[in-house]
Motif scaffolding. Sequence first.
Motif, PDB file in Angstrom:
ATOM      1  N   LEU A 104       0.827  -1.211   0.000  1.00  0.00           N
ATOM      2  CA  LEU A 104       0.000   0.000   0.000  1.00  0.00           C
ATOM      3  C   LEU A 104       0.861   1.262   0.000  1.00  0.00           C
ATOM      4  O   LEU A 104       0.547   2.244  -0.671  1.00  0.00           O
ATOM      5  N   THR A 107       2.318   1.649  -3.436  1.00  0.00           N
ATOM      6  CA  THR A 107       1.274   2.127  -4.348  1.00  0.00           C
ATOM      7  C   THR A 107       1.025   3.616  -4.167  1.00  0.00           C
ATOM      8  O   THR A 107       0.898   4.372  -5.141  1.00  0.00           O
ATOM      9  N   ALA A 108       0.971   4.066  -2.904  1.00  0.00           N
ATOM     10  CA  ALA A 108       0.733   5.486  -2.617  1.00  0.00           C
ATOM     11  C   ALA A 108       1.852   6.367  -3.153  1.00  0.00           C
ATOM     12  O   ALA A 108       1.641   7.551  -3.437  1.00  0.00           O
ATOM     13  N   ASN A 109       3.056   5.775  -3.305  1.00  0.00           N
ATOM     14  CA  ASN A 109       4.203   6.528  -3.818  1.00  0.00           C
ATOM     15  C   ASN A 109       4.518   6.178  -5.276  1.00  0.00           C
ATOM     16  O   ASN A 109       5.634   6.426  -5.749  1.00  0.00           O
ATOM     17  N   ARG A 110       3.511   5.590  -5.964  1.00  0.00           N
ATOM     18  CA  ARG A 110       3.608   5.263  -7.389  1.00  0.00           C
ATOM     19  C   ARG A 110       4.785   4.339  -7.692  1.00  0.00           C
ATOM     20  O   ARG A 110       5.467   4.470  -8.718  1.00  0.00           O
TER      21      ARG A 110
END
Length: 363
Positions: free
Chosen positions: A178, A181-184
Amino acid sequence: MRNLVVSGYYGSKNAGDEAMLAAMLEVLSDLDPKLHITVISADPEDTRARHGVDAVSWLDITHILQLLGRADLLISGGGSLLQNVTSRRSLYYYLGIIFLALTVKTPVMLYAQGIGPIRGRLACALTRHIVNRVQLITVRDHGSLAELSRLGIRRPRIEATADAVLAIHPVDREAGRLILTANRAEGARPVVGISVRDWCGWTQYKEALAQAADEIVRTYGARVVFLPMQFPEDVRAAESVAARMQEPYTVLPGEYTTAELLSLVGNMDLMIAVRLHALIFAGVMGVPLIGISYDPKIDRFLDSIGEQPAGKLDTLTAPVLLAAVREKWEHRRAIRQHNAALLKKQRGLAARNAELAIELLEK
Protein backbone atom coordinates in the motif's frame (compact mmCIF):
# COMPACT_ATOMS: atom_id res chain seq x y z
CA MET A 1 4.58 -7.59 39.18
CA ARG A 2 8.26 -7.09 38.42
CA ASN A 3 9.59 -3.71 37.30
CA LEU A 4 12.01 -3.43 34.40
CA VAL A 5 13.75 -0.26 33.18
CA VAL A 6 15.17 -0.17 29.64
CA SER A 7 17.92 2.26 28.61
CA GLY A 8 18.87 2.80 24.96
CA TYR A 9 18.77 5.09 21.96
CA TYR A 10 14.98 5.26 21.86
CA GLY A 11 12.63 8.07 20.88
CA SER A 12 15.02 9.50 18.27
CA LYS A 13 13.18 8.35 15.12
CA ASN A 14 15.78 5.72 14.29
CA ALA A 15 13.94 2.74 12.80
CA GLY A 16 16.60 0.23 13.79
CA ASP A 17 16.57 1.20 17.44
CA GLU A 18 12.78 1.34 17.56
CA ALA A 19 12.72 -2.13 16.02
CA MET A 20 15.12 -3.35 18.70
CA LEU A 21 12.82 -2.02 21.39
CA ALA A 22 9.76 -3.52 19.70
CA ALA A 23 11.45 -6.92 19.43
CA MET A 24 12.66 -6.75 23.01
CA LEU A 25 9.21 -5.88 24.34
CA GLU A 26 7.58 -8.53 22.15
CA VAL A 27 9.76 -11.40 23.38
CA LEU A 28 9.91 -10.29 27.03
CA SER A 29 6.13 -9.93 27.15
CA ASP A 30 5.71 -13.37 25.57
CA LEU A 31 7.82 -14.85 28.35
CA ASP A 32 6.27 -12.80 31.19
CA PRO A 33 3.05 -10.91 30.34
CA LYS A 34 2.98 -9.31 33.79
CA LEU A 35 6.24 -7.40 33.43
CA HIS A 36 5.96 -3.65 33.99
CA ILE A 37 8.42 -1.95 31.65
CA THR A 38 9.54 1.69 31.65
CA VAL A 39 11.73 3.00 28.81
CA ILE A 40 14.21 5.85 29.11
CA SER A 41 13.52 7.83 25.93
CA ALA A 42 14.47 11.00 24.08
CA ASP A 43 10.75 11.41 23.32
CA PRO A 44 8.65 9.73 26.05
CA GLU A 45 5.35 10.67 24.41
CA ASP A 46 6.37 9.02 21.13
CA THR A 47 7.62 5.92 22.95
CA ARG A 48 4.37 5.57 24.89
CA ALA A 49 2.30 5.90 21.72
CA ARG A 50 4.53 3.72 19.57
CA HIS A 51 5.20 0.88 22.00
CA GLY A 52 2.45 1.05 24.63
CA VAL A 53 4.81 1.22 27.61
CA ASP A 54 5.63 3.78 30.27
CA ALA A 55 8.48 6.13 29.40
CA VAL A 56 10.60 8.79 31.08
CA SER A 57 12.76 11.52 29.57
CA TRP A 58 16.43 10.65 29.24
CA LEU A 59 17.23 14.05 30.78
CA ASP A 60 15.04 13.56 33.88
CA ILE A 61 17.80 12.08 36.03
CA THR A 62 15.87 12.50 39.30
CA HIS A 63 12.93 10.49 37.97
CA ILE A 64 15.27 7.90 36.43
CA LEU A 65 17.03 7.43 39.76
CA GLN A 66 13.68 6.93 41.51
CA LEU A 67 12.62 4.36 38.91
CA LEU A 68 15.91 2.51 39.22
CA GLY A 69 15.51 2.42 42.99
CA ARG A 70 12.20 0.54 42.55
CA ALA A 71 13.30 -1.59 39.59
CA ASP A 72 14.12 -5.29 39.69
CA LEU A 73 16.42 -4.99 36.67
CA LEU A 74 17.97 -2.40 34.34
CA ILE A 75 18.40 -3.51 30.74
CA SER A 76 20.98 -1.48 28.83
CA GLY A 77 20.54 -2.12 25.12
CA GLY A 78 20.38 -3.28 22.55
CA GLY A 79 22.43 -1.64 19.86
CA SER A 80 25.81 0.09 19.84
CA LEU A 81 25.51 2.06 23.06
CA LEU A 82 29.00 1.49 24.41
CA GLN A 83 31.15 3.06 21.71
CA ASN A 84 32.58 6.52 21.16
CA VAL A 85 33.01 6.67 17.38
CA THR A 86 29.65 8.20 16.38
CA SER A 87 29.39 10.21 19.62
CA ARG A 88 31.84 10.73 22.47
CA ARG A 89 29.23 11.95 24.95
CA SER A 90 26.75 9.10 24.53
CA LEU A 91 29.20 6.54 25.93
CA TYR A 92 29.42 8.47 29.20
CA TYR A 93 25.64 8.91 29.34
CA TYR A 94 24.88 5.19 29.00
CA LEU A 95 27.66 4.31 31.45
CA GLY A 96 26.16 6.90 33.79
CA ILE A 97 22.74 5.22 33.73
CA ILE A 98 24.38 1.87 34.50
CA PHE A 99 26.32 3.49 37.35
CA LEU A 100 23.12 4.95 38.83
CA ALA A 101 21.52 1.50 38.83
CA LEU A 102 24.54 -0.04 40.51
CA THR A 103 24.52 2.75 43.08
CA VAL A 104 20.97 1.84 44.19
CA LYS A 105 21.85 -1.89 44.00
CA THR A 106 19.65 -2.68 41.01
CA PRO A 107 20.93 -5.57 38.87
CA VAL A 108 22.06 -4.63 35.36
CA MET A 109 22.08 -6.60 32.13
CA LEU A 110 23.73 -5.44 28.91
CA TYR A 111 21.26 -6.77 26.33
CA ALA A 112 22.41 -7.81 22.83
CA GLN A 113 24.91 -4.99 22.68
CA GLY A 114 27.45 -4.31 19.97
CA ILE A 115 30.50 -3.25 21.98
CA GLY A 116 32.99 -0.73 20.65
CA PRO A 117 35.03 0.63 19.21
CA ILE A 118 35.95 2.50 22.41
CA ARG A 119 38.99 4.75 22.08
CA GLY A 120 40.97 6.73 24.63
CA ARG A 121 42.44 5.76 28.00
CA LEU A 122 39.78 7.46 30.12
CA ALA A 123 36.90 5.98 28.13
CA CYS A 124 38.37 2.47 28.26
CA ALA A 125 39.19 2.68 31.98
CA LEU A 126 35.74 4.00 32.92
CA THR A 127 34.00 1.37 30.80
CA ARG A 128 36.08 -1.39 32.39
CA HIS A 129 35.39 -0.11 35.93
CA ILE A 130 31.62 0.16 35.52
CA VAL A 131 30.84 -2.75 33.20
CA ASN A 132 32.81 -5.25 35.28
CA ARG A 133 30.21 -4.65 38.02
CA VAL A 134 27.09 -5.61 36.02
CA GLN A 135 25.44 -9.00 36.47
CA LEU A 136 25.08 -10.22 32.88
CA ILE A 137 26.25 -9.28 29.39
CA THR A 138 24.92 -10.57 26.08
CA VAL A 139 26.53 -9.32 22.88
CA ARG A 140 25.22 -9.58 19.34
CA ASP A 141 28.45 -10.75 17.69
CA HIS A 142 31.86 -12.27 18.33
CA GLY A 143 33.59 -8.98 17.50
CA SER A 144 31.98 -7.55 20.63
CA LEU A 145 33.36 -10.45 22.66
CA ALA A 146 36.82 -9.54 21.44
CA GLU A 147 36.27 -5.88 22.37
CA LEU A 148 35.19 -6.86 25.90
CA SER A 149 38.33 -8.95 26.23
CA ARG A 150 40.50 -6.09 24.99
CA LEU A 151 38.90 -3.78 27.55
CA GLY A 152 39.55 -6.26 30.38
CA ILE A 153 35.86 -6.94 31.10
CA ARG A 154 35.69 -10.51 32.39
CA ARG A 155 33.85 -10.56 35.74
CA PRO A 156 30.19 -10.70 34.64
CA ARG A 157 28.66 -13.68 32.90
CA ILE A 158 29.09 -13.04 29.16
CA GLU A 159 27.29 -14.77 26.30
CA ALA A 160 27.27 -14.19 22.54
CA THR A 161 23.72 -14.15 21.18
CA ALA A 162 22.39 -12.11 18.23
CA ASP A 163 20.86 -8.71 17.48
CA ALA A 164 17.55 -8.31 19.30
CA VAL A 165 15.70 -7.37 16.09
CA LEU A 166 16.23 -10.87 14.70
CA ALA A 167 13.71 -12.17 17.25
CA ILE A 168 10.92 -9.99 15.88
CA HIS A 169 8.11 -11.77 14.04
CA PRO A 170 7.90 -11.35 10.24
CA VAL A 171 4.90 -9.30 9.10
CA ASP A 172 2.42 -9.38 6.24
CA ARG A 173 3.53 -7.62 3.03
CA GLU A 174 0.24 -5.85 2.34
CA ALA A 175 1.03 -2.68 4.33
CA GLY A 176 4.25 -2.28 2.35
CA ARG A 177 2.42 -2.76 -0.95
CA LEU A 178 0.00 0.00 0.00
CA ILE A 179 2.85 2.40 0.79
CA LEU A 180 4.56 1.58 -2.50
CA THR A 181 1.27 2.13 -4.35
CA ALA A 182 0.73 5.49 -2.62
CA ASN A 183 4.20 6.53 -3.82
CA ARG A 184 3.61 5.26 -7.39
CA ALA A 185 6.13 2.47 -6.96
CA GLU A 186 3.68 -0.39 -7.49
CA GLY A 187 3.51 -2.77 -10.45
CA ALA A 188 4.91 -6.02 -11.76
CA ARG A 189 8.54 -4.87 -12.02
CA PRO A 190 11.09 -6.25 -9.53
CA VAL A 191 11.96 -3.87 -6.69
CA VAL A 192 15.47 -3.16 -5.41
CA GLY A 193 15.59 -1.33 -2.09
CA ILE A 194 18.45 0.97 -1.10
CA SER A 195 19.02 2.22 2.43
CA VAL A 196 21.65 4.95 2.65
CA ARG A 197 22.90 7.37 5.28
CA ASP A 198 25.18 10.40 5.34
CA TRP A 199 28.61 9.74 6.80
CA CYS A 200 31.56 12.05 7.48
CA GLY A 201 30.54 14.42 4.69
CA TRP A 202 31.66 11.90 2.05
CA THR A 203 30.14 12.10 -1.43
CA GLN A 204 32.14 9.60 -3.51
CA TYR A 205 30.05 6.65 -2.36
CA LYS A 206 26.90 8.51 -3.40
CA GLU A 207 28.24 8.76 -6.95
CA ALA A 208 28.97 5.03 -6.92
CA LEU A 209 25.51 4.18 -5.57
CA ALA A 210 23.82 6.40 -8.17
CA GLN A 211 25.77 4.82 -11.04
CA ALA A 212 25.00 1.32 -9.77
CA ALA A 213 21.30 2.16 -9.27
CA ASP A 214 21.05 3.44 -12.86
CA GLU A 215 22.61 0.23 -14.17
CA ILE A 216 20.25 -1.90 -12.03
CA VAL A 217 17.27 -0.14 -13.64
CA ARG A 218 18.67 -0.64 -17.16
CA THR A 219 19.87 -4.22 -16.76
CA TYR A 220 17.11 -5.78 -14.69
CA GLY A 221 14.16 -3.54 -15.50
CA ALA A 222 13.91 -2.97 -11.76
CA ARG A 223 12.35 -0.18 -9.77
CA VAL A 224 14.81 1.42 -7.32
CA VAL A 225 13.22 2.47 -4.02
CA PHE A 226 15.12 4.37 -1.34
CA LEU A 227 14.03 3.40 2.18
CA PRO A 228 14.63 5.80 5.12
CA MET A 229 15.68 4.16 8.40
CA GLN A 230 16.33 7.42 10.26
CA PHE A 231 13.78 10.19 9.66
CA PRO A 232 14.26 12.75 8.19
CA GLU A 233 18.05 12.43 7.81
CA ASP A 234 17.93 9.38 5.55
CA VAL A 235 15.37 11.01 3.26
CA ARG A 236 17.84 13.84 2.64
CA ALA A 237 20.70 11.34 2.11
CA ALA A 238 18.57 9.36 -0.35
CA GLU A 239 17.61 12.49 -2.25
CA SER A 240 21.28 13.46 -2.59
CA VAL A 241 22.03 10.04 -4.14
CA ALA A 242 18.92 10.11 -6.34
CA ALA A 243 19.81 13.58 -7.66
CA ARG A 244 22.90 11.99 -9.23
CA MET A 245 20.83 9.34 -11.09
CA GLN A 246 19.64 9.46 -14.69
CA GLU A 247 17.02 6.69 -14.48
CA PRO A 248 13.66 6.84 -12.61
CA TYR A 249 13.65 6.21 -8.87
CA THR A 250 11.41 6.50 -5.82
CA VAL A 251 12.43 8.08 -2.50
CA LEU A 252 9.97 7.09 0.21
CA PRO A 253 9.38 10.37 2.06
CA GLY A 254 7.68 9.30 5.26
CA GLU A 255 8.40 8.21 8.80
CA TYR A 256 7.31 4.58 9.03
CA THR A 257 6.66 2.23 11.91
CA THR A 258 8.73 -0.90 12.48
CA ALA A 259 5.92 -3.07 11.07
CA GLU A 260 5.59 -0.84 7.99
CA LEU A 261 9.34 -0.93 7.32
CA LEU A 262 9.45 -4.70 7.70
CA SER A 263 6.52 -4.97 5.30
CA LEU A 264 8.20 -2.64 2.81
CA VAL A 265 11.43 -4.63 2.92
CA GLY A 266 9.40 -7.81 2.44
CA ASN A 267 8.28 -6.44 -0.93
CA MET A 268 11.87 -6.05 -2.15
CA ASP A 269 13.59 -8.53 -4.45
CA LEU A 270 16.97 -7.30 -3.20
CA MET A 271 18.05 -4.97 -0.37
CA ILE A 272 21.25 -2.90 -0.66
CA ALA A 273 22.03 -1.15 2.60
CA VAL A 274 24.49 0.97 4.50
CA ARG A 275 22.17 0.87 7.54
CA LEU A 276 22.60 -2.21 9.73
CA HIS A 277 18.95 -2.70 10.54
CA ALA A 278 17.87 -2.46 6.92
CA LEU A 279 20.06 -5.54 6.44
CA ILE A 280 18.56 -7.20 9.51
CA PHE A 281 15.02 -6.40 8.32
CA ALA A 282 15.91 -8.09 5.03
CA GLY A 283 17.09 -11.11 6.98
CA VAL A 284 13.88 -11.25 9.02
CA MET A 285 11.74 -10.99 5.87
CA GLY A 286 13.79 -13.47 3.84
CA VAL A 287 15.07 -10.96 1.26
CA PRO A 288 18.55 -11.28 -0.36
CA LEU A 289 20.80 -8.54 0.97
CA ILE A 290 23.99 -6.66 0.13
CA GLY A 291 25.76 -4.72 2.86
CA ILE A 292 28.10 -1.76 2.47
CA SER A 293 30.39 -1.32 5.47
CA TYR A 294 31.05 1.93 7.31
CA ASP A 295 31.33 0.47 10.82
CA PRO A 296 32.51 -2.87 12.30
CA LYS A 297 28.90 -3.70 13.23
CA ILE A 298 28.06 -4.17 9.53
CA ASP A 299 30.94 -6.60 9.00
CA ARG A 300 30.08 -8.44 12.21
CA PHE A 301 26.44 -8.99 11.28
CA LEU A 302 27.25 -10.07 7.73
CA ASP A 303 29.88 -12.48 9.04
CA SER A 304 27.28 -14.02 11.38
CA ILE A 305 25.19 -15.08 8.37
CA GLY A 306 28.12 -16.10 6.17
CA GLU A 307 28.19 -12.90 4.10
CA GLN A 308 30.79 -10.24 3.36
CA PRO A 309 30.27 -6.55 2.59
CA ALA A 310 30.25 -5.54 -1.06
CA GLY A 311 32.75 -2.85 -0.17
CA LYS A 312 33.74 -0.12 2.27
CA LEU A 313 31.86 3.15 2.18
CA ASP A 314 35.00 5.24 1.66
CA THR A 315 36.26 3.16 -1.30
CA LEU A 316 32.99 1.95 -2.84
CA THR A 317 32.87 1.77 -6.64
CA ALA A 318 29.93 1.06 -8.94
CA PRO A 319 31.59 -1.94 -10.69
CA VAL A 320 32.30 -3.69 -7.38
CA LEU A 321 28.74 -3.10 -6.16
CA LEU A 322 27.25 -4.26 -9.48
CA ALA A 323 29.32 -7.46 -9.33
CA ALA A 324 27.71 -8.21 -5.95
CA VAL A 325 24.27 -7.40 -7.40
CA ARG A 326 24.80 -9.79 -10.33
CA GLU A 327 25.84 -12.59 -7.98
CA LYS A 328 22.81 -12.09 -5.74
CA TRP A 329 20.39 -11.63 -8.65
CA GLU A 330 21.42 -14.81 -10.43
CA HIS A 331 21.20 -16.93 -7.29
CA ARG A 332 18.55 -15.09 -5.31
CA ARG A 333 16.25 -18.10 -4.86
CA ALA A 334 19.06 -20.27 -3.51
CA ILE A 335 20.27 -17.37 -1.36
CA ARG A 336 16.80 -16.99 0.17
CA GLN A 337 16.87 -20.65 1.22
CA HIS A 338 20.46 -20.49 2.47
CA ASN A 339 19.89 -17.32 4.49
CA ALA A 340 16.63 -18.68 5.93
CA ALA A 341 18.51 -21.62 7.46
CA LEU A 342 21.23 -19.39 8.92
CA LEU A 343 18.79 -16.80 10.22
CA LYS A 344 16.66 -19.44 11.92
CA LYS A 345 19.62 -20.08 14.22
CA GLN A 346 20.14 -16.34 14.68
CA ARG A 347 16.47 -15.89 15.64
CA GLY A 348 16.91 -18.47 18.38
CA LEU A 349 19.99 -16.66 19.66
CA ALA A 350 18.14 -13.33 19.58
CA ALA A 351 15.31 -14.78 21.69
CA ARG A 352 17.95 -16.08 24.10
CA ASN A 353 18.57 -12.48 25.21
CA ALA A 354 15.06 -12.24 26.67
CA GLU A 355 15.24 -15.71 28.20
CA LEU A 356 18.42 -14.75 30.06
CA ALA A 357 16.83 -11.48 31.22
CA ILE A 358 13.87 -13.38 32.69
CA GLU A 359 16.23 -15.86 34.38
CA LEU A 360 18.08 -12.95 35.96
CA LEU A 361 14.81 -11.44 37.17
CA GLU A 362 13.77 -14.75 38.71
CA LYS A 363 17.01 -14.93 40.67
